[in-house]
Design a protein around this motif. Structure first.
Motif, PDB file in Angstrom:
ATOM      1  N   ASN A   1      38.428  20.284  36.359  1.00  0.00           N
ATOM      2  CA  ASN A   1      38.059  21.350  35.423  1.00  0.00           C
ATOM      3  C   ASN A   1      36.763  21.047  34.670  1.00  0.00           C
ATOM      4  O   ASN A   1      36.567  21.506  33.534  1.00  0.00           O
ATOM      5  CB  ASN A   1      39.191  21.628  34.424  1.00  0.00           C
TER       6      ASN A   1
ATOM      7  N   SER B   1      44.592  20.866  32.614  1.00  0.00           N
ATOM      8  CA  SER B   1      44.432  21.835  31.528  1.00  0.00           C
ATOM      9  C   SER B   1      45.474  21.605  30.440  1.00  0.00           C
ATOM     10  O   SER B   1      45.165  21.596  29.243  1.00  0.00           O
ATOM     11  CB  SER B   1      44.541  23.258  32.083  1.00  0.00           C
TER      12      SER B   1
ATOM     13  N   ILE C   1      42.173  26.884  31.266  1.00  0.00           N
ATOM     14  CA  ILE C   1      41.271  27.125  32.388  1.00  0.00           C
ATOM     15  C   ILE C   1      40.581  28.466  32.165  1.00  0.00           C
ATOM     16  O   ILE C   1      41.249  29.480  31.975  1.00  0.00           O
ATOM     17  CB  ILE C   1      42.045  27.151  33.718  1.00  0.00           C
ATOM     18  N   PRO C   2      39.245  28.513  32.164  1.00  0.00           N
ATOM     19  CA  PRO C   2      38.558  29.803  32.001  1.00  0.00           C
ATOM     20  C   PRO C   2      39.013  30.798  33.071  1.00  0.00           C
ATOM     21  O   PRO C   2      39.233  30.410  34.221  1.00  0.00           O
ATOM     22  CB  PRO C   2      37.081  29.438  32.182  1.00  0.00           C
ATOM     23  N   MET C   3      39.133  32.061  32.708  1.00  0.00           N
ATOM     24  CA  MET C   3      39.658  33.038  33.653  1.00  0.00           C
ATOM     25  C   MET C   3      38.756  33.199  34.877  1.00  0.00           C
ATOM     26  O   MET C   3      39.224  33.566  35.962  1.00  0.00           O
ATOM     27  CB  MET C   3      39.893  34.389  32.974  1.00  0.00           C
ATOM     28  N   ASN C   4      37.470  32.872  34.730  1.00  0.00           N
ATOM     29  CA  ASN C   4      36.557  32.982  35.860  1.00  0.00           C
ATOM     30  C   ASN C   4      36.247  31.627  36.500  1.00  0.00           C
ATOM     31  O   ASN C   4      35.265  31.490  37.228  1.00  0.00           O
ATOM     32  CB  ASN C   4      35.250  33.664  35.433  1.00  0.00           C
ATOM     33  N   GLN C   5      37.088  30.634  36.251  1.00  0.00           N
ATOM     34  CA  GLN C   5      36.891  29.312  36.852  1.00  0.00           C
ATOM     35  C   GLN C   5      36.993  29.394  38.378  1.00  0.00           C
ATOM     36  O   GLN C   5      37.860  30.081  38.923  1.00  0.00           O
ATOM     37  CB  GLN C   5      37.963  28.331  36.326  1.00  0.00           C
TER      38      GLN C   5
ATOM     39  N   GLY D   1      40.793  29.927  38.403  1.00  0.00           N
ATOM     40  CA  GLY D   1      40.830  30.820  37.253  1.00  0.00           C
ATOM     41  C   GLY D   1      41.710  32.031  37.516  1.00  0.00           C
ATOM     42  O   GLY D   1      41.945  32.418  38.677  1.00  0.00           O
TER      43      GLY D   1
ATOM     44  N   ALA E   1      39.989  34.578  39.706  1.00  0.00           N
ATOM     45  CA  ALA E   1      39.328  34.118  40.933  1.00  0.00           C
ATOM     46  C   ALA E   1      39.660  34.997  42.138  1.00  0.00           C
ATOM     47  O   ALA E   1      38.866  35.108  43.075  1.00  0.00           O
ATOM     48  CB  ALA E   1      39.695  32.667  41.223  1.00  0.00           C
TER      49      ALA E   1
END
Length: 419
Positions: free
Chosen positions: A242, A289, A296-300, A304, A307
């Motif tokens: 991460n 995390s 975890i960022p939603m756009n990881q 994410g 994703a």
């Protein structure tokens, strides 16, 4: 053809993240999950540091038992004889990276004339080349099997000195050269040129340690690895789960693996260690995390929440007709897709104030049985300590580890302050 390996540094650089950290039990679970994922090596801590001693020794014992195998466990150490001696004191450590700054800026700014880069600058004071040589040889004399030499701030070090430093490291017996983009200063084009040059002139395996201060950590890591392979040597990419790490973090583990497996100019053309199991990505990202307390960022990338999410009409329609329209890779490849059951009724947890009945209920849910009441009470006591140790509810992998390796758990959680 040379190969690309992953050296994960979550348990060394990741835990240096300001305001955050991991308990020793959590670091151990990270090592277990990295091993399950087929990661080549974990830089698992600071073997010269007193509060890490029991954790370091317990994990090396787990490796000797075959539990943490085939992953390699390596320590990080500064180029100082006293710390190297302390690191190898137990006789169990086999792999280490030794680090010292090489840029003119850091040499002057950190050492203030007490150390110079080259002997010809001032023969009256120690120089980096001799210091590095002596310390590599010292580590080897203690039985080190793999010694990596780290050039801290390599990205702000001139080409000529980097080659000279790496050649001297090779002559001293070092096994790898770690190029540290300590401040995330490099770009993919510059690092490619420099790593290709070093690979061709030094002919030594190269590690890429890239930070994310400019958002280029992953891009520089894969560009550097490509350069090493093109230059004829193995590449070892340093990653963190991460992207954890100092300041803006390190190159993300999952992103690096996906780039090597899926990017147009890399997939099928460069050989990533075949032991890597991407289906473990979801699990390890979620655990890190939770352990760090960082969502975890939603756009990881890959893991994410968004994703694999589609909302706009054209995208949703296309994804439903053929996932390849708008998904470069499958969520199943990352271990995603299985439903997760969240209990919304009664829940019994195990913690520092648990009693035997509730504790047994928790372990019954994990289908773990105890031979007798004494064993159950012994594990309960360890679970209580583990809850105090981590300061958060224990997850299934932690509970299973404590039950299966109680003596290792006891050792990992034992810390005695120096007097």
């Amino acid at each position: 053809m040379p190969k690309i390996y992953i050296v994960d540094v979550t348990n060394r650089d990741g835990v240096q993240t300001s305001r955050l950290g991991l308990a020793k039990l959590e670091k151990t679970i990270i090592n277990m999950l990295l091993n399950e994922m087929g990661i080549h090596q974990s830089e698992f801590g600071f073997p010269f540091t007193h509060h890490e001693k029991n954790y370091i020794e317990a994990n090396l014992e787990l490796a000797a038992m075959g539990v943490l195998q085939p992953i390699k466990l390596s320590g990080w150490c500064p180029m100082r004889a006293e710390e190297i001696k302390e690191s190898f004191k137990s006789g169990k450590l086999k792999n280490v990276n030794l680090s010292i700054s090489t840029s003119q800026l850091m040499t002057e700014g950190k050492f203030s004339g007490r150390i110079v880069r080259n002997p010809e600058e001032n023969p009256a004071v120690p120089n980096l080349l001799d210091i590095m040589t002596k310390n590599v040889q010292l580590a080897k004399s203690f039985g080190a099997e793999i010694v990596g030499v780290n050039a801290e701030d390599a990205s702000r070090t001139d080409d000529e000195y980097l080659v000279r430093f790496a050649l001297r490291a090779k002559e001293a017996g070092a096994d790898r050269f770690r190029y540290c983009d300590t401040l995330g200063y490099d770009d993919p084009f510059t690092i490619y040129r420099r790593i290709r040059m070093i690979a061709e002139e030094v002919k030594m395996p190269i590690e890429l340690h890239c930070h994310n201060d400019l958002g280029l950590g992953v891009a520089c890591s894969v560009a550097g690895a490509k350069a090493a392979i093109d230059g004829g040597v193995d590449a070892y990419i340093n990653t963190a789960i991460n992207s954890m790490g100092e300041r803006a973090g390190n190159a993300d583990l999952v992103s690096v693996i996906l780039a090597m497996k899926k990017a147009s100019g890399l997939a099928g053309k460069y050989l990533l260690d075949e032991q890597v199991d991407l289906t473990k990505a979801w699990k390890i990202a979620k655990y890190a995390s939770y352990a760090f307390g960082v969502p975890i960022p939603m756009n990881q990338v890959g893991v994410g929440a968004n994703a694999f999410a589609h909302e706009s009409g054209i995208h949703a329609d296309g994804a439903l007709k053929n996932r390849r329209n708008y998904e470069l890779y499958d969520f199943e490849e990352l271990g995603r897709g299985e439903p997760e059951i969240i209990d919304t009724g009664r829940e019994i947890t195990a913690g520092e104030y648990s009693g035997i009945k509730g504790f047994r209920n928790v372990y019954d849910q994990l289908e773990i049985e105890f031979h007798n009441d004494q064993e159950a009470n012994d594990i309960l006591e360890l679970v209580r300590y583990a809850n105090v140790h981590t300061q958060k509810p224990l997850v299934d992998d932690e509970l299973r580890f404590i039950a299966k390796y109680p003596e290792m758990a006891r050792k990992i959680m034992t810390m005695t302050p120096l007097r």
